[in-house]
Design a protein around this motif. Sequence first.
Motif, short mmCIF file in Angstrom:
data_model
loop_
_atom_site.label_atom_id
_atom_site.label_comp_id
_atom_site.label_asym_id
_atom_site.label_seq_id
_atom_site.Cartn_x
_atom_site.Cartn_y
_atom_site.Cartn_z
N THR A 68 34.03 41.87 23.52
CA THR A 68 33.53 41.11 22.37
C THR A 68 32.02 40.98 22.50
OG1 THR A 68 35.59 39.88 22.12
CG2 THR A 68 33.61 38.87 21.19
N LEU A 69 31.32 41.48 21.49
CA LEU A 69 29.86 41.32 21.47
C LEU A 69 29.57 40.07 20.66
CD1 LEU A 69 28.99 45.05 20.65
CD2 LEU A 69 28.69 43.90 22.86
N TYR A 70 29.03 39.08 21.33
CA TYR A 70 28.74 37.81 20.66
C TYR A 70 27.23 37.71 20.40
CZ TYR A 70 27.34 32.96 20.41
OH TYR A 70 26.72 31.81 20.05
N LEU A 71 26.86 37.72 19.13
CA LEU A 71 25.45 37.62 18.76
C LEU A 71 25.07 36.14 18.69
CD1 LEU A 71 25.04 40.29 15.93
CD2 LEU A 71 25.02 40.57 18.40
N ASP A 72 24.23 35.74 19.61
CA ASP A 72 23.88 34.32 19.72
C ASP A 72 22.53 34.02 19.08
OD1 ASP A 72 24.38 31.65 20.81
OD2 ASP A 72 22.63 32.07 22.06
N ILE A 73 22.52 32.98 18.27
CA ILE A 73 21.26 32.59 17.61
C ILE A 73 21.21 31.06 17.48
CG2 ILE A 73 22.26 32.82 15.26
CD1 ILE A 73 18.92 34.24 15.59
N GLU A 74 20.01 30.51 17.59
CA GLU A 74 19.83 29.06 17.37
C GLU A 74 20.26 28.76 15.94
OE1 GLU A 74 18.66 26.61 19.29
OE2 GLU A 74 18.06 27.80 21.03
N VAL A 75 20.90 27.61 15.75
CA VAL A 75 21.45 27.27 14.43
C VAL A 75 20.38 27.29 13.33
CG1 VAL A 75 22.52 25.40 13.12
CG2 VAL A 75 23.35 25.95 15.39
N GLU A 76 19.23 26.67 13.59
CA GLU A 76 18.19 26.59 12.56
C GLU A 76 17.72 27.99 12.16
OE1 GLU A 76 18.34 24.65 15.15
OE2 GLU A 76 18.50 22.65 14.24
#
Length: 209
Positions: A133-141
């Motif tokens: 699973t490739l999980y693309l992580d980004i800050e919510v804002e």
Amino acid sequence: MRKGRLISLEGPDGAGKSTVLLALEERLRQDGIDFITTREPGGVEIGEAIREIILNPRHTAMDDKTELLLYVASRRQHLREKVLPALAAGKLVLMDRFIDSSVAYQGFGRGLLVSDIEWLNQFATDGLKPDLTLYLDIEVEEGLARIEKSKDRGADRLDQESVAWHRRVREGYLSILSKEPQRVVKIDASQTLEQVISACWARLQRECE
Ligand code: TYD
């Protein structure tokens, strides 16, 4: 019997999942890899019909458990009709969202019991999990700012949720990551698009070897 590889792409809204998916498709094609890409909810006619019910902005009366059950129903149908046959034919299946979305959005986002969702996922998939699973992580804002900027994308029912909701969804993904570090790989989606694509591609190639 299962022969192919199952790869899912996950991430909060605005992480750039759709663009990355297109780029990965292009590279898989160039490499001559036998693959399909598909999405949840949807992917097959019945699944797309369920998707329309779930994401329709007019359906503000939808109960959280109803929402969960619809996602899981769509998952089951999609798996039986499209994913399992492709895996049996030895193809690589690249999925835009899968089981982890239900844990992150309906579990952490809506506050439904994660153990119930895990059970429902197991029920719908007969225990099938992605190989990667490739999980693309980004800050919510940052993710929300990107959604705001993309003009071609009308807001669906889930996009209209609060910042706190999106924050909980991200926490959900981070929790899955810490529970299953062998399966889930975190990709920093705040990098440039080229960097994100390269990171995903490098990981995907290892899976194809
Ligand atoms: P979509 O337009 O495909 O969003 P994205 O481009 O961000 O993937 O809409 C799918 C929405 O459904 C998205 O907001 C995530 C949500 N979702 C869940 O809440 N639970 C699930 O199990 C799945 C598969 C998706």
